[in-house]
Design an enzyme around this catalytic site. Sequence first.
Site, short mmCIF file in Angstrom:
data_model
loop_
_atom_site.label_atom_id
_atom_site.label_comp_id
_atom_site.label_asym_id
_atom_site.label_seq_id
_atom_site.Cartn_x
_atom_site.Cartn_y
_atom_site.Cartn_z
CG LEU A 135 -1.90 -1.08 1.44
CD1 LEU A 135 -2.55 -0.92 2.73
CD2 LEU A 135 -3.05 -0.85 0.42
CG ASP A 136 0.21 4.36 -2.84
OD1 ASP A 136 1.06 3.63 -3.30
OD2 ASP A 136 -0.59 5.08 -3.60
NE ARG A 137 6.35 7.70 3.02
CZ ARG A 137 6.96 7.26 4.19
NH1 ARG A 137 6.99 7.33 5.30
NH2 ARG A 137 8.52 6.95 3.58
NE ARG A 165 -2.38 8.67 -3.86
CZ ARG A 165 -1.14 8.97 -3.71
NH1 ARG A 165 -0.51 7.84 -3.57
NH2 ARG A 165 -0.65 10.01 -3.59
#
Length: 302
Positions: A137-139, A238
């Site tokens: 997952l993105d930060r 996103r």
Amino acid sequence: MSRNNRYLKFTIKDSDKKIIRKFLEHHRFSSSQLHNLKNKGGQIFVNHKQRHFNFKMKTGDSLLIVLNGEQPSDLIEPMPGKVDVVYEDEYLLVVNKPPGLASLPAKARSSKTMANVVKYYLEKKHENSSIHLVTRLDRDTSGLMVFAKNSYTHSLLDQILHSEGFKKYYLALVYGQMDPASGLIDLPIGIDPKAFYLRAIDWQKGKDSKTMYETVENFKTASFLKLKLLTGRTHQIRVHLSAMGHPIIGDEMYSHQKDSRINRQALHCYELEIIHPVTKKLLKLTAPIPQDMVLLRSALKG
């Protein structure tokens, strides 16, 4: 035998291939795993007697595979931290990642990531602490992340990752309202020519990318969406939502605006449905919506 070793047990059925090598190939052992099993200390037992790849089994035989031990990588150093375990067995570990924590260390980073914390957690339990990241997952995206506990399980999960055997669902709060209220976003994603760390819709060189969405709730200036990933591109949800004109609230990178109500993109991986690659049981795992998104949602309700 140390707990670092992983056992796989099979009872040989009528329909199974009887030569051990053929049986293992049929059970999706890759050639590198067969090589490791043979040359790096793995063991094979049929009815408690050690056997080789060319041994012919009979229906009803019990086959025990002891996978070779794995050397954990030195690149990821174990670091103490909170591990919110959602599911764990001897093959996999599913955790609920908080926002603000990267999945894996960048090359020169010594800051704490989910992989460092999980490695520490596994070492503490005297388990194989080789890190096998199945989903990242993105930060600043929170939610469910899957780690395999050995390379065999990792490769089985990789084989089903973008199929109906491995479904990933996200929740997002976005600016504006989707029209239509639900549908499929099918836009190719490539690297943004302006910055290598950004992604963009790229009709020439982009990779096929598909996201399903449905509106759960509409607010005056925003909406609450449930999304299902059909492919796994970097920043996919996103980029797709921003391309539709409805970027995720708090996603400065793609909405190009700061939002005082939340300090990250309001995106959370809340549900996984995985057909367990070894036991074949269906796992339905969920992670509750984090507090910052709950607060944002009630602010949007006004």
